[in-house]
Design an enzyme around this catalytic site. Structure first.
Site: not given
Length: 219
Positions: A97, A162, A196
């Site tokens: 990310d 996601k 995350c």
């Protein structure tokens, strides 16, 4: 430490020790950790520790505890993971990310992006699998091109959208299982460390993999 002494220690200190010290004690004795976990820390499972039963009952219960301890030791030893050396043949890199909207808000984002670029270059040169994710790209943008040496490498890298915190979505899991089944060690970098990246690491550990988190590549 003999089992009798160990059980007496736990009985004595279970109500007095700070939690973190008790956990350290348990951690050093895998059979006890397994035993406590199996009985869910219910006090009625430890009557034999309190010395209220007859000696014969205590003896038989202690014998059962010894058997359980031996089995637990074997299991714990078999399942214990050691973070060892990385090998290109059994490793994969996970880029988490590093996106347009996130980076300006990330502490030391320049260092994170520079480290990510170094790692993606290493992955390409050593032919190590590289997988990336993007958290809801419609809102947070796409992976920064500056994480790669050139645009071609970015295009050739599988990057999955996601909406979960963890990178281990069904799509990523399928990608790993089908194309990289020999991979046992994962090098993890990206953002954010406490969400995350952490959730990804926990999921990988739960699956029995080794996890290496790059400090300069996370924030």
């Amino acid at each position: 430490v003999k089992e009798r002494s160990l059980t007496r220690m736990i009985s004595t200190f279970r109500k007095e020790l700070p939690l973190f010290l008790l956990l350290q004690l348990i951690f050093r004795f895998p059979p006890v950790a397994s035993f406590l976990s199996h009985h869910k820390l219910k006090s009625n499972s430890y009557n034999f520790l309190k010395g209220n039963s007859k000696k014969s009952n205590n003896r038989s219960r202690l014998d059962r505890f010894k058997s359980m301890s031996l089995a637990a030791t074997t299991t714990a030893t078999a399942k214990r993971l050691a973070v060892g050396k990385l090998s290109p043949k059994s490793s994969a890199f996970l880029l988490c990310d590093i996106q347009d909207k996130f980076c300006p808000l990330i502490y030391k984002n320049e260092t994170v992006v520079r480290t990510a670029k170094l790692l993606t270059c290493v992955a390409r040169e050593l032919d190590i699998p590289l997988i990336g994710t993007e958290q809801y790209p419609k809102a947070f943008g796409h992976t920064l091109p500056s994480c790669f040496a050139d645009e071609e490498h970015l295009k050739n890298t599988p990057i999955f959208e996601k909406k979960l915190f963890s990178m281990m979505t069904p799509e990523v899991s399928t990608e790993i299982e089908k194309k990289h089944s020999v991979v046992k060690s994962f090098v993890l970098f990206g953002v954010e460390t406490h969400v995350c990246v952490q959730q990804t690491a926990l999921d990988l550990l739960e699956l029995g993999h080794q996890v290496h988190i790059v400090e300069d590549g996370t924030s």
